[in-house]
Motif scaffolding. Sequence first.
Motif, PDB file in Angstrom:
ATOM      1  N   GLU A  75       0.865   4.143  -2.914  1.00 13.47           N
ATOM      2  CA  GLU A  75       0.582   5.548  -2.596  1.00 13.47           C
ATOM      3  C   GLU A  75       1.723   6.461  -3.037  1.00 13.47           C
ATOM      4  O   GLU A  75       1.491   7.547  -3.583  1.00 13.47           O
ATOM      5  CB  GLU A  75       0.344   5.714  -1.095  1.00 13.47           C
TER       6      GLU A  75
ATOM      7  N   SER B 179      -0.008   8.636   6.613  1.00 13.54           N
ATOM      8  CA  SER B 179      -0.188   7.734   5.478  1.00 13.54           C
ATOM      9  C   SER B 179       0.964   6.741   5.393  1.00 13.54           C
ATOM     10  O   SER B 179       2.097   7.040   5.789  1.00 13.54           O
ATOM     11  CB  SER B 179      -0.260   8.537   4.174  1.00 13.54           C
TER      12      SER B 179
ATOM     13  N   ARG C 166       0.825  -1.205   0.000  1.00 13.73           N
ATOM     14  CA  ARG C 166       0.000   0.000   0.000  1.00 13.73           C
ATOM     15  C   ARG C 166       0.862   1.260   0.000  1.00 13.73           C
ATOM     16  O   ARG C 166       0.563   2.239  -0.691  1.00 13.73           O
ATOM     17  CB  ARG C 166      -0.929  -0.026   1.221  1.00 13.73           C
TER      18      ARG C 166
END
Length: 658
Positions: free
Chosen positions: A419, A568, A415
């Motif tokens: 991103e 994030s 992930r």
Amino acid sequence: MATAPLELTLAQLPDAPGVYQMLAADGEVLYIGKAISLRNRVRSYFQGSAQHHPRIAAMVARVVDIETTVVGNEIEALILEANLIKRYQPPFNVRMRDDKRYPYLKVTNEPFARVHFTRTLAPDGARYFGPFTNARALRELIDLVRMVFPLRTCREPIDGKRARPCLQYHIKRCMAPCVGYQSREEYDAIVDEVVLFLEGKHEALLARLNAEMETAANEMRFEAAASIRDRIIAVRRVTERQRVVWRSRIDMDLIACARSQGQACMEVFVVRGGKLVGQEHVILDGVAAREPQEIFAEFLTQFYSARAAGEERRTFSTIAEGRIARDNAAPAPASARARPYAASVVPKELLLESMPEDREEIERWLSGVKGQRVRILVPQRGERADYLRLVARNAEQHLKAFLAHQEVQESAQARALDELAQALELPDLPRRIECYDISNVQGTNSVASMVVFVEGRAKKSAYRKFGIQYKHGPNDFEMMREVLRRRLRYLAQREEDDALGVDRTKRERFSARPDLLLIDGGKGQLGVAVEVLDELGLAGIPVAGLAKEHEWLYLPERSDPIVLPPGSPALHLVIRVRDEAHRFAITFHRSKRDKAMIRSALDEVPGLGPVRRKRLLAAFGSVAAIKRAELDAVAAVKGMTPALAAAIRSHLGERSPG
């Protein structure tokens, strides 16, 4: 079907015991094995009538060359095979994960020995206990040892002439041999007690401590007796927490295996004197389609080779001695205080779930390491079989936890890469990220670091350190330019002819193409990186600068920074990569700075080289001690002459003690 060059190699194989390495076209070691007869074993892989498992067939199809090492006997082949597997990590072998980085407890081989944490096995005559699979547990053990046994933690030479003791003495963690409060013999007795404690020989230790306490009391040394009494209480407190397995006092290790998803967990319960004194688990790779007998055989050789490494360095023969010495490291010199630790890490009995291949061969090797007979058993009934089932349940639990953690970690890393690729508008996922950082103090002792992350994980074998050659003051831009040129020029030249004179080894080491270059710095450092990429014809490699203050990313030809969302996965990955580059750079910088600062007065004595300087410091402990020594004592050191000894005394007399 073997190729013509491979057929020639197969025809020349010796009919002798040894180790073979199967190599792919790019030089990768695919598989390492041992054989009583290299000729018969290796040829069996390439016979037309051979019915191989699909995994073996896939390996054989990739083999283009075979290297062999002839040794004197099966035991040497067993040891060499284990060491080569650990060194090369072949994809078709069962492999212990990251064995070379497991921590050890080290009891140093020096006057007034110390106990400390290490990840390096050195041929220095010290005693190493481990490897441990849990670094935190090892540090807790070291804290416990230091709490129970008053050993020094300082590094200074002990000559009994220090003016006053340090804080460790006042809190009763050291008996201050540096001041002369404790003799060498008294200190060594405590070191021997530590070794008994670490070897699990608690009853022998308690008997010894009780005898020492009674002797001290009879001699009316009541403070010493009270100190020993406190150690007895502490040792008993530790041993009472250990579970009694059964009445048998035979030392044994119980080993079970759990397997899933191409990986295995080997659980080891360490039983000494009838008590469970240790427990650890090791994750193995490359176990898909492997029989239990094969897994246990390869695990035993690697596991106990790692533990007996200090002793095995001393036991190879003259046949293929150079090759074996290279893989086992140089022999350790004999030491008056060194005692074989290998015998204590190998128990008298190994209780396993499955009988390993080559059982008799492994038993002979382990018996040779221990110095007495070692048996490998597979209990079928009774309390031993029941306890082995408990070990197997622990293996299953640890493997389940490892796979769950691995799944979560891989999902988070995928992930983060996705991103980051979207935020930077990269053409592909940044599977290989290289990050660069500069470290210096006002332009002195300047160094740089290159760290590599592959699939979101640090690949420490690909890290590189650079000593900066730029000598015109503090200029991070020019230093970054130098480092990037030195790294990227090999990538730019990898397809050119060898006639350019570029070192092939270094070029291959730097040949991997990064998917993203991350520069620790703002627009200035980023501009330098872009210039170097253009200069070398590598403008297609994505590059970004990471500003330290706000964790903002800068891209070429874009004035506004890219701000990743707080919390994030992409931001966490970028910060982790940058922090690792900073850590690696600052560690190298401090090491270089410390070496530059630590200069002995002996360095300035004309005619005194590094070898004789080292001998003098080993003999006397410090420059101050050399200055106090008699002239005849200095001249008596190996390699010294009366004239040079007089020159040293004359030179040191002009200086304050070092």
